[in-house]
Write an enzyme that holds these catalytic residues in place. Structure first.
Site, PDB file in Angstrom:
ATOM      1  N   LYS A 126     -21.359 -43.765 -29.135  1.00 52.67           N
ATOM      2  CA  LYS A 126     -20.949 -42.741 -28.160  1.00 52.67           C
ATOM      3  C   LYS A 126     -22.190 -41.994 -27.711  1.00 52.67           C
ATOM      4  O   LYS A 126     -23.169 -41.916 -28.451  1.00 52.67           O
ATOM      5  CB  LYS A 126     -19.973 -41.750 -28.812  1.00 52.67           C
ATOM      6  CG  LYS A 126     -19.150 -40.950 -27.827  1.00 52.67           C
ATOM      7  CD  LYS A 126     -17.936 -41.724 -27.350  1.00 52.67           C
ATOM      8  CE  LYS A 126     -17.164 -41.004 -26.283  1.00 52.67           C
ATOM      9  NZ  LYS A 126     -15.880 -41.688 -26.022  1.00 52.67           N
ATOM     10  N   ASP A 166     -16.357 -41.317 -19.944  1.00 51.52           N
ATOM     11  CA  ASP A 166     -15.583 -40.430 -20.824  1.00 51.52           C
ATOM     12  C   ASP A 166     -15.458 -39.133 -20.019  1.00 51.52           C
ATOM     13  O   ASP A 166     -15.627 -39.164 -18.791  1.00 51.52           O
ATOM     14  CB  ASP A 166     -16.307 -40.212 -22.176  1.00 51.52           C
ATOM     15  CG  ASP A 166     -15.394 -39.552 -23.223  1.00 51.52           C
ATOM     16  OD1 ASP A 166     -14.564 -40.269 -23.811  1.00 51.52           O
ATOM     17  OD2 ASP A 166     -15.476 -38.335 -23.436  1.00 51.52           O
TER      18      ASP A 166
HETATM   19  P1  NDP Z   1     -11.855 -36.585 -17.359  1.00 56.93           P
HETATM   20  O1  NDP Z   1     -13.151 -35.894 -17.255  1.00 56.93           O
HETATM   21  O2  NDP Z   1     -11.457 -37.542 -16.303  1.00 56.93           O
HETATM   22  O3  NDP Z   1     -10.661 -35.529 -17.529  1.00 56.93           O
HETATM   23  C1  NDP Z   1     -10.641 -34.618 -18.567  1.00 56.93           C
HETATM   24  C2  NDP Z   1      -9.472 -33.686 -18.373  1.00 56.93           C
HETATM   25  O4  NDP Z   1      -9.324 -32.870 -19.532  1.00 56.93           O
HETATM   26  C3  NDP Z   1      -9.662 -32.747 -17.194  1.00 56.93           C
HETATM   27  O5  NDP Z   1      -8.419 -32.404 -16.659  1.00 56.93           O
HETATM   28  C4  NDP Z   1     -10.333 -31.544 -17.875  1.00 56.93           C
HETATM   29  O6  NDP Z   1     -10.172 -30.326 -17.170  1.00 56.93           O
HETATM   30  C5  NDP Z   1      -9.605 -31.500 -19.188  1.00 56.93           C
HETATM   31  N1  NDP Z   1     -10.491 -30.926 -20.199  1.00 56.93           N
HETATM   32  C6  NDP Z   1     -11.682 -31.419 -20.604  1.00 56.93           C
HETATM   33  N2  NDP Z   1     -12.250 -30.611 -21.518  1.00 56.93           N
HETATM   34  C7  NDP Z   1     -11.415 -29.590 -21.663  1.00 56.93           C
HETATM   35  C8  NDP Z   1     -11.450 -28.451 -22.465  1.00 56.93           C
HETATM   36  N3  NDP Z   1     -12.476 -28.175 -23.281  1.00 56.93           N
HETATM   37  N4  NDP Z   1     -10.386 -27.612 -22.388  1.00 56.93           N
HETATM   38  C9  NDP Z   1      -9.355 -27.887 -21.578  1.00 56.93           C
HETATM   39  N5  NDP Z   1      -9.281 -28.969 -20.775  1.00 56.93           N
HETATM   40  C10 NDP Z   1     -10.288 -29.805 -20.823  1.00 56.93           C
HETATM   41  O7  NDP Z   1     -11.881 -37.312 -18.798  1.00 56.93           O
HETATM   42  P2  NDP Z   1     -10.953 -38.491 -19.329  1.00 56.93           P
HETATM   43  O8  NDP Z   1      -9.597 -38.393 -18.741  1.00 56.93           O
HETATM   44  O9  NDP Z   1     -11.710 -39.748 -19.197  1.00 56.93           O
HETATM   45  O10 NDP Z   1     -10.889 -38.158 -20.901  1.00 56.93           O
HETATM   46  C11 NDP Z   1      -9.858 -37.371 -21.473  1.00 56.93           C
HETATM   47  C12 NDP Z   1      -9.793 -37.636 -22.966  1.00 56.93           C
HETATM   48  O11 NDP Z   1      -9.508 -39.015 -23.197  1.00 56.93           O
HETATM   49  C13 NDP Z   1     -11.081 -37.362 -23.764  1.00 56.93           C
HETATM   50  O12 NDP Z   1     -10.755 -36.942 -25.052  1.00 56.93           O
HETATM   51  C14 NDP Z   1     -11.729 -38.737 -23.835  1.00 56.93           C
HETATM   52  O13 NDP Z   1     -12.625 -38.826 -24.924  1.00 56.93           O
HETATM   53  C15 NDP Z   1     -10.507 -39.602 -24.027  1.00 56.93           C
HETATM   54  N6  NDP Z   1     -10.621 -41.011 -23.693  1.00 56.93           N
HETATM   55  C16 NDP Z   1     -11.073 -41.423 -22.487  1.00 56.93           C
HETATM   56  C17 NDP Z   1     -11.133 -42.765 -22.184  1.00 56.93           C
HETATM   57  C18 NDP Z   1     -11.552 -43.267 -20.848  1.00 56.93           C
HETATM   58  O14 NDP Z   1     -11.525 -44.477 -20.651  1.00 56.93           O
HETATM   59  N7  NDP Z   1     -11.920 -42.422 -19.894  1.00 56.93           N
HETATM   60  C19 NDP Z   1     -10.769 -43.778 -23.175  1.00 56.93           C
HETATM   61  C20 NDP Z   1     -10.232 -43.237 -24.409  1.00 56.93           C
HETATM   62  C21 NDP Z   1     -10.183 -41.900 -24.635  1.00 56.93           C
HETATM   63  P3  NDP Z   1     -11.398 -29.754 -16.295  1.00 56.93           P
HETATM   64  O15 NDP Z   1     -11.559 -30.699 -15.167  1.00 56.93           O
HETATM   65  O16 NDP Z   1     -10.987 -28.402 -15.894  1.00 56.93           O
HETATM   66  O17 NDP Z   1     -12.583 -29.740 -17.224  1.00 56.93           O
HETATM   67  O1  2IT Z   2     -13.166 -42.993 -25.975  1.00 58.10           O
HETATM   68  C1  2IT Z   2     -13.206 -44.115 -25.437  1.00 58.10           C
HETATM   69  O2  2IT Z   2     -12.693 -45.105 -25.968  1.00 58.10           O
HETATM   70  C2  2IT Z   2     -13.852 -44.225 -24.129  1.00 58.10           C
HETATM   71  N1  2IT Z   2     -14.300 -43.225 -23.577  1.00 58.10           N
HETATM   72  C3  2IT Z   2     -13.997 -45.576 -23.480  1.00 58.10           C
HETATM   73  C4  2IT Z   2     -15.159 -46.334 -24.066  1.00 58.10           C
HETATM   74  C5  2IT Z   2     -15.518 -47.617 -23.367  1.00 58.10           C
HETATM   75  O3  2IT Z   2     -16.547 -48.168 -23.752  1.00 58.10           O
HETATM   76  O4  2IT Z   2     -14.811 -48.058 -22.460  1.00 58.10           O
END
Ligand code: NDP
Ligand code: 2IT
Length: 444
Positions: A126, A166
């Site tokens: 990561k 992420d």
């Molecule tokens: P994005 O940046 O696309 O979206 C994140 C969302 O969560 C936004 O709505 C953001 O609001 C909100 N958010 C982030 N930090 C905070 C915080 N500290 N307090 C409140 N709201 C918060 O990220 P993703 O959708 O990609 O990721 C979301 C989660 O999923 C994370 O935990 C990530 O690690 C996990 N994840 C992502 C994957 C991927 O493929 N993208 C795969 C597996 C897991 P705002 O815009 O206001 O900050």
């Molecule tokens: O938390 C996760 O699994 C991710 N942000 C996606 C990682 C990846 O390599 O696609």
């Protein structure tokens, strides 16, 4: 003191001021207690747990870039290459002001077991930076991403380490980083995933985490005698994972009534208007407070609160520790039957225990959100064979992977007398393959 407790204590002592990392290690090792105790002498002699909780490598670097006013800004970049026993390091890059080494380590540690659960050959890693993309111009994002990759490229390679998106890192950022990697190395290789579709990206990668979350949730409900059809679902977040979780939930006939960002949350009793949400978040990169301009009958509340509404299923898709014990009590009191984690470690340990103790089905993130990294691994496969698969082909593989993950964690829980405890099942099933691979490869 038992081996598990010794190693938890060691981690806390050796990694001070990293509470999220301690939390992730504690959750995994507590679940593994039965497996470790059955092999304690052998694992101790091999120092298997000490090797598992120590990253192979932690890279920390300066990222200097010029903002639109001409001033130089300095951020800190990280890449933690945690474990490559079963494949190249693989995991996302988080761009958020809260990022520090402990957060990247917790995410990297989780990623080892998640990636193992996918059944695909990917190790755990990561990275990210404390850079805040909010409110930055396109040029500033380009300047940051260029500088970030100018250092990071030294440590990457299609068979070495393959980052992805992420929080705060989406297609735009991956594109800018890929361009810089290519410029420095001259090599056109699948060194990042989540790339654009015109230059090696995979169909379904954008949707994969959210879709995968729903495929696993659907299977979990089905195997416990429920259907997802007509369920009322509360979602948190409004980013990549949340948006495509909502999309798939709606396609499966459920009604999603909430979403949130870091400023506030929306309650739309008629069901979230996905086109409006995509326009606000994907197109305009705006705040969720604007949702009311599209849907005057919806409620917008400042602060947190999505878990206070009545729902059958809760899908936390924002960030770590966003679902607390108080929230878990609200969910149970309101009749919630299932929680599946779209985000990484969104539920606090005491909240998880409360949900399990009250009979709520609970799918932990390392299983439930593995669809994103699984589709990334499918992107790597397509890059290696220099072919692109159709949407249907990738989507059907993704669905099969998520259904398999559910059955593997369900079986592992049953094998260790913990039927229905998918936290224990996921940690054990993820660990078994990595542990075997580590021991087969000698001492490293
Ligand atoms: P994005 O940046 O696309 O979206 C994140 C969302 O969560 C936004 O709505 C953001 O609001 C909100 N958010 C982030 N930090 C905070 C915080 N500290 N307090 C409140 N709201 C918060 O990220 P993703 O959708 O990609 O990721 C979301 C989660 O999923 C994370 O935990 C990530 O690690 C996990 N994840 C992502 C994957 C991927 O493929 N993208 C795969 C597996 C897991 P705002 O815009 O206001 O900050
Ligand atoms: O938390 C996760 O699994 C991710 N942000 C996606 C990682 C990846 O390599 O696609």
């Amino acid at each position: 003191m038992g081996y598990v407790d010794e190693v938890i204590e060691l981690v806390v002592r050796k990694n001070p001021a990293e509470p999220e990392f301690h939390q992730a290690v504690r959750e995994v090792l507590e679940s593994l207690r039965v497996v470790i105790e059955a092999n304690e002498e052998k694992y101790r002699r091999e120092a298997l747990l000490e090797r598992l909780v120590e990253p192979d490598r932690q890279i920390k670097f300066k990222v200097a870039w010029v903002d639109d006013s001409g001033k130089v800004q300095v951020n800190t970049g990280y890449r933690v290459q945690f474990n490559n026993a079963i494949g190249p390091y693989k995991g996302g890059l988080r761009l958020h002001p809260s990022v520090n080494l402990g957060i990247i380590k917790f995410l990297g540690f989780e990623q080892i077991f998640k990636n193992s659960l996918t059944g695909l050959p990917i190790g755990g890693g990561k990275g990210g930076s404390d850079f805040d993309p909010k409110g930055k111009s396109d040029r500033e994002i380009l300047a940051f991403c260029t500088s970030f990759m100018t250092e990071l490229y030294k440590y990457l390679g299609a068979d070495i380490d393959v980052p992805a998106g992420d929080i705060g890192t989406g297609a735009r950022e991956i594109g800018y980083m890929y361009g810089q990697y290519k410029k420095i190395t001259g090599s056109y290789e699948g060194v990042l995933t989540g790339k654009g579709l015109t230059y090696g990206g995979s169909l379904v990668r954008k949707e994969a985490t959210g879709y995968g979350l729903l495929y696993l949730t659907e299977e979990m409900l089905k195997c416990n005698g429920h259907s997802i059809q007509d369920k009322v679902i509360a979602v948190s977040g409004a980013g990549n994972v949340a948006i495509y979780a909502i999309e798939k939930a709606q396609q499966l006939g459920a009604k999603v009534v909430t979403c949130s960002d870091s400023n506030g949350w929306v309650y739309d009793k008629d069901g979230i208007d996905l086109a409006a949400l995509k326009e606000i978040k994907e197109l305009r990169r705006a705040r969720l407070s604007e949702y009311k301009n599209y849907r005057p009958n919806a409620e917008y509340h400042e602060g947190r609160g999505v878990w206070s509404v009545k729902c059958d299923v809760a899908l936390p898709c924002a960030t770590q520790n966003e679902l607390t014990l108080e929230d878990a009590k609200d969910l149970v009191a309101n009749g919630c039957i299932a929680v599946a984690e779209g985000a990484n470690m969104p539920t606090t340990l005491d909240a998880t225990e409360y949900l399990l103790a009250n009979g709520v089905m609970f799918a932990p993130g390392k299983a439930a959100n593995a669809g994103g990294v699984a589709a990334s691994a499918l992107e790597m496969t397509q890059n290696s064979e220099r072919l692109s698969w159709s949407f249907e082909e990738v989507d059907s593989k993704l669905k099969q992977i998520m259904v398999n993950i559910f059955h593997n964690i369900d079986d592992a829980a049953k094998r260790y007398n913990a039927a229905g405890n998918y936290v224990v099942g996921a940690n054990i099933a993820g660990f078994e393959k990595v542990a075997t691979a580590m021991m087969d490869q000698g001492i490293w």
